[in-house]
Scaffold this motif. Structure first.
Motif, short mmCIF file in Angstrom:
data_model
loop_
_atom_site.label_atom_id
_atom_site.label_comp_id
_atom_site.label_asym_id
_atom_site.label_seq_id
_atom_site.Cartn_x
_atom_site.Cartn_y
_atom_site.Cartn_z
N TYR A 221 1.12 -0.83 0.01
CA TYR A 221 -0.18 -0.21 0.53
C TYR A 221 0.41 1.04 -0.23
O TYR A 221 2.49 1.11 0.52
N ILE A 222 0.94 1.91 -0.66
CA ILE A 222 1.61 3.22 -0.71
C ILE A 222 0.41 4.39 0.07
O ILE A 222 -0.83 4.54 -0.37
N LEU A 223 0.42 4.94 0.65
CA LEU A 223 0.19 5.87 1.80
C LEU A 223 0.71 7.11 1.20
O LEU A 223 2.14 7.58 1.86
N MET A 224 -0.35 8.11 0.95
CA MET A 224 0.40 9.72 0.39
C MET A 224 -0.33 10.38 1.69
O MET A 224 -1.38 10.01 1.89
N HIS A 225 0.45 11.32 1.91
CA HIS A 225 -0.20 12.09 2.98
C HIS A 225 -1.28 13.27 2.08
O HIS A 225 -0.82 14.13 1.18
N SER A 226 -2.81 13.83 2.94
CA SER A 226 -3.75 14.83 2.19
C SER A 226 -4.36 15.08 2.73
O SER A 226 -4.07 14.26 4.22
N ASN A 227 -4.85 16.12 2.12
CA ASN A 227 -6.18 16.76 2.99
C ASN A 227 -7.59 15.55 3.15
O ASN A 227 -7.11 14.91 2.78
N SER A 228 -7.99 15.73 3.87
CA SER A 228 -9.49 15.21 4.50
C SER A 228 -9.89 14.74 3.70
O SER A 228 -11.36 13.60 3.87
N ALA A 229 -10.29 15.37 2.35
CA ALA A 229 -11.19 14.93 1.19
C ALA A 229 -11.34 15.49 0.43
O ALA A 229 -10.45 16.86 -0.03
N TYR A 230 -12.16 14.75 -1.01
CA TYR A 230 -11.37 14.86 -2.26
C TYR A 230 -11.86 16.75 -2.70
O TYR A 230 -10.50 16.91 -3.05
N GLU A 231 -12.91 17.02 -1.68
CA GLU A 231 -13.10 18.31 -2.71
C GLU A 231 -12.38 19.43 -1.79
O GLU A 231 -11.90 20.78 -2.55
N ILE A 232 -11.81 19.17 -1.21
CA ILE A 232 -10.12 20.27 -0.48
C ILE A 232 -8.43 19.58 -0.22
O ILE A 232 -8.09 19.84 -0.26
N HIS B 161 -6.34 20.34 -2.28
CA HIS B 161 -5.86 21.02 -3.02
C HIS B 161 -5.54 22.25 -2.25
O HIS B 161 -4.72 23.37 -2.27
N GLU B 162 -6.15 22.13 -0.92
CA GLU B 162 -6.15 23.47 0.11
C GLU B 162 -5.51 23.58 0.51
O GLU B 162 -5.07 22.57 1.14
N LYS B 163 -4.59 24.90 0.65
CA LYS B 163 -3.62 24.39 1.07
C LYS B 163 -3.72 25.41 2.69
O LYS B 163 -4.38 26.74 3.73
N GLN B 164 -3.61 24.02 3.89
CA GLN B 164 -4.06 24.48 5.14
C GLN B 164 -3.08 24.17 6.69
O GLN B 164 -3.46 24.19 7.71
N ILE B 165 -2.10 24.04 6.35
CA ILE B 165 -0.98 23.76 7.38
C ILE B 165 -0.22 24.97 7.11
O ILE B 165 0.44 25.44 6.37
N ASP B 166 -0.10 25.31 7.77
CA ASP B 166 0.62 26.53 8.65
C ASP B 166 2.03 26.31 9.60
O ASP B 166 2.85 26.64 9.56
N ASN B 167 1.61 25.02 10.10
CA ASN B 167 3.74 24.89 10.83
C ASN B 167 4.17 23.71 9.82
O ASN B 167 4.13 23.58 8.75
N ASP B 168 5.06 23.25 10.15
CA ASP B 168 6.34 23.03 10.48
C ASP B 168 5.74 21.47 8.77
O ASP B 168 5.03 21.05 9.81
N ILE B 169 5.58 22.05 7.66
CA ILE B 169 5.46 20.95 7.02
C ILE B 169 6.25 19.72 7.11
O ILE B 169 5.34 17.94 6.76
N ILE B 170 7.24 18.78 7.21
CA ILE B 170 8.28 17.95 7.80
C ILE B 170 6.66 17.63 9.08
O ILE B 170 6.74 16.36 9.38
#
Length: 280
Positions: A140-151, A153-162
């Motif tokens: 299984y390839i596990l990708m980091h992503s937002n919680s729903a298809y509709e969002i 591409h929304e840029k939701q992360i303000d903290n350190d990305i790593i």
């Protein structure tokens, strides 16, 4: 680091980096939509990618570009048709990764002969997805992503990305293990809900992602954070992408997911030569 994954009883060794060639059987992908969405053209493209050195074929039927129209599992299956089974018939040694977030499509793909599940959603878009993957026993390839298809591409992360990616992976890996999924490849999710600066930071600090425990897949081919920052189009950034692929390999990437297999393979040879020279 885990350097092998079990694919239907056979071990794939990732100690040498691998190239994953992209096959979009969609009419609307951002750079090659409509080129390979019939059996004949798809098989010709597969033949070309294998000849150029593709180790894995990543087959997808759903566009995930910004503002794409979401299609159903049923429509994905219609788009695939017999393409997967025909690839397996014509190229029986090929390793096929199925790019989907639908459990129903995973079941279909498993029966057609897929070897890996590549899920951009981390099991968040279909509540039955992870259970289904566990039932197949496939990697299984596990990708980091937002919680729903509709969002997505929304840029939701303000903290350190790593830090945020690793917190996400830590929770998800535990969940996957609870389902019995142990052959996991981590994809930090370039192009999905991150700023340009965050994505360049991800490349700079790739060695810290997933705690150096899982093989890392990097999918930066024709991504907007590269071509927009250069004022170019997706098809004009080959040389720049090669340089970033080399950097990703130097930082620990084990799989490059690409449109241009030949160039990626050449970059891996360059990386391997550099490593050998360093050892000597």
């Amino acid at each position: 680091m885990q350097n092998t994954i079990n694919i239907r009883g056979k071990l794939l060794n990732l100690s040498t980096p691998k190239v994953m060639g992209i096959l979009n059987v969609t009419p609307d992908s951002f750079s090659d939509g409509g080129k390979f969405n019939n059996e004949k053209n798809a098989l010709l493209q597969v033949e070309k990618m294998i000849a150029e050195g593709a180790d894995i074929l990543d087959v997808g039927a759903q566009s995930t570009k910004p503002n794409a129209q979401k299609i159903s599992a049923k429509e994905e299956i219609v788009r695939f048709g017999k393409i997967i089974s025909q690839i397996k018939k014509e190229f029986p040694e090929s390793i096929i990764s199925l790019d989907t977030f639908y459990s129903e499509v995973v079941k279909f793909g498993f029966d057609e002969g897929i070897d890996i599940v590549n899920d951009i959603s981390a099991g968040q878009y279909d509540e039955n997805l992870l259970k289904t993957v566990a039932e197949t026993g496939l990697p299984y390839i596990l990708m980091h992503s937002n919680s729903a298809y509709e969002i997505m591409h929304e840029k939701q992360i303000d903290n350190d990305i790593i830090l945020e990616i690793n917190k996400f992976f830590s929770a998800k890996i535990l969940e996957l293990n609870q389902f019995g999924i142990v052959d996991i490849i981590a994809d930090p999710g370039f192009g999905f809900g991150k700023t340009i600066d965050q994505q360049f930071q991800m490349l700079d600090e790739l060695q810290h992602i997933a705690f150096e425990k899982l093989p890392i897949l990097v999918g930066i081919s024709r991504k907007s954070f590269i071509y927009k920052s250069l004022g170019k189009t997706p098809l004009e950034i080959g040389e720049e992408t090669d340089k970033l692929h080399l950097k990703a390999l130097e930082k620990g990437a084990r799989i490059l997911r690409v449109h241009d297999v030949k160039n990626a393979k050449r970059t891996i040879f360059e990386y391997s030569d550099n490593v050998q020279d360093t050892v000597l």
